[in-house]
Motif scaffolding. Structure first.
Motif, short mmCIF file in Angstrom:
data_model
loop_
_atom_site.label_atom_id
_atom_site.label_comp_id
_atom_site.label_asym_id
_atom_site.label_seq_id
_atom_site.Cartn_x
_atom_site.Cartn_y
_atom_site.Cartn_z
N GLU A 13 0.83 -1.21 0.00
CA GLU A 13 0.00 0.00 0.00
C GLU A 13 0.87 1.26 0.00
O GLU A 13 0.57 2.22 -0.72
N ALA A 14 1.93 1.25 0.80
CA ALA A 14 2.83 2.40 0.86
C ALA A 14 3.51 2.63 -0.49
O ALA A 14 3.64 3.77 -0.94
N ILE A 15 3.92 1.57 -1.14
CA ILE A 15 4.55 1.69 -2.46
C ILE A 15 3.53 2.21 -3.47
O ILE A 15 3.84 3.11 -4.26
N ASN A 16 2.32 1.68 -3.44
CA ASN A 16 1.29 2.11 -4.40
C ASN A 16 0.93 3.58 -4.24
O ASN A 16 0.61 4.24 -5.22
N THR A 17 0.97 4.10 -3.03
CA THR A 17 0.61 5.50 -2.82
C THR A 17 1.80 6.45 -2.92
O THR A 17 1.65 7.66 -2.84
N SER A 18 3.00 5.91 -3.13
CA SER A 18 4.21 6.73 -3.15
C SER A 18 4.46 7.46 -4.46
O SER A 18 5.30 8.35 -4.50
N GLU A 49 18.58 -1.54 8.32
CA GLU A 49 19.05 -0.33 7.65
C GLU A 49 18.27 -0.08 6.36
O GLU A 49 17.81 1.04 6.10
N THR A 50 18.11 -1.12 5.56
CA THR A 50 17.35 -1.00 4.31
C THR A 50 15.89 -0.67 4.60
O THR A 50 15.29 0.16 3.92
N PHE A 51 15.33 -1.31 5.63
CA PHE A 51 13.94 -1.03 5.99
C PHE A 51 13.76 0.43 6.40
O PHE A 51 12.81 1.09 5.98
N ALA A 52 14.68 0.96 7.20
CA ALA A 52 14.60 2.36 7.62
C ALA A 52 14.68 3.28 6.41
O ALA A 52 13.91 4.25 6.31
N ASN A 53 15.59 2.98 5.49
CA ASN A 53 15.71 3.80 4.28
C ASN A 53 14.48 3.67 3.39
O ASN A 53 14.03 4.65 2.79
N LEU A 54 13.91 2.48 3.32
CA LEU A 54 12.69 2.27 2.54
C LEU A 54 11.55 3.10 3.11
O LEU A 54 10.82 3.76 2.36
N CYS A 55 11.40 3.12 4.42
CA CYS A 55 10.35 3.94 5.05
C CYS A 55 10.57 5.42 4.74
O CYS A 55 9.61 6.14 4.46
N LYS A 56 11.82 5.84 4.77
CA LYS A 56 12.14 7.24 4.47
C LYS A 56 11.80 7.57 3.02
O LYS A 56 11.19 8.61 2.73
N ILE A 57 12.18 6.70 2.09
CA ILE A 57 11.90 6.91 0.67
C ILE A 57 10.39 6.97 0.43
O ILE A 57 9.91 7.80 -0.34
N LEU A 58 9.65 6.10 1.11
CA LEU A 58 8.20 6.03 0.92
C LEU A 58 7.46 7.07 1.76
O LEU A 58 6.25 7.22 1.64
#
Length: 70
Positions: A13-18, A49-58
């Motif tokens: 959902e986060a990717i789809n709304t990004s 680390e990747t998850f934190a960056n993914l959240c930031k990107i999204l």
């Protein structure tokens, strides 16, 4: 109990709304685009680390993805 299926649903959902494609997200993370698909459809989860960056990107809270706000 929180399941990987719920986390994957929130991540999708986060990717789809990004307004970003999976390819664009992968490039920003420095991973192969197929890695994003693994996060969404398999029992593979990114490193912290990747998850934190993914959240930031999204632009989404990790708590929202991890179902910790329920």
């Amino acid at each position: 109990m929180i399941t990987i299926t719920e986390i994957q649903k929130n991540l999708r959902e986060a990717i789809n709304t990004s307004n970003l494609s999976k390819k664009e997200i992968a490039k920003k993370l420095g991973v192969n685009p197929s890695t994003i698909s693994f996060y969404l459809h398999h029992d593979k989860f990114p490193s912290i680390e990747t998850f934190a960056n993914l959240c930031k990107i999204l632009d989404v809270s990790a708590d929202d993805i991890l179902c910790l706000n329920d």
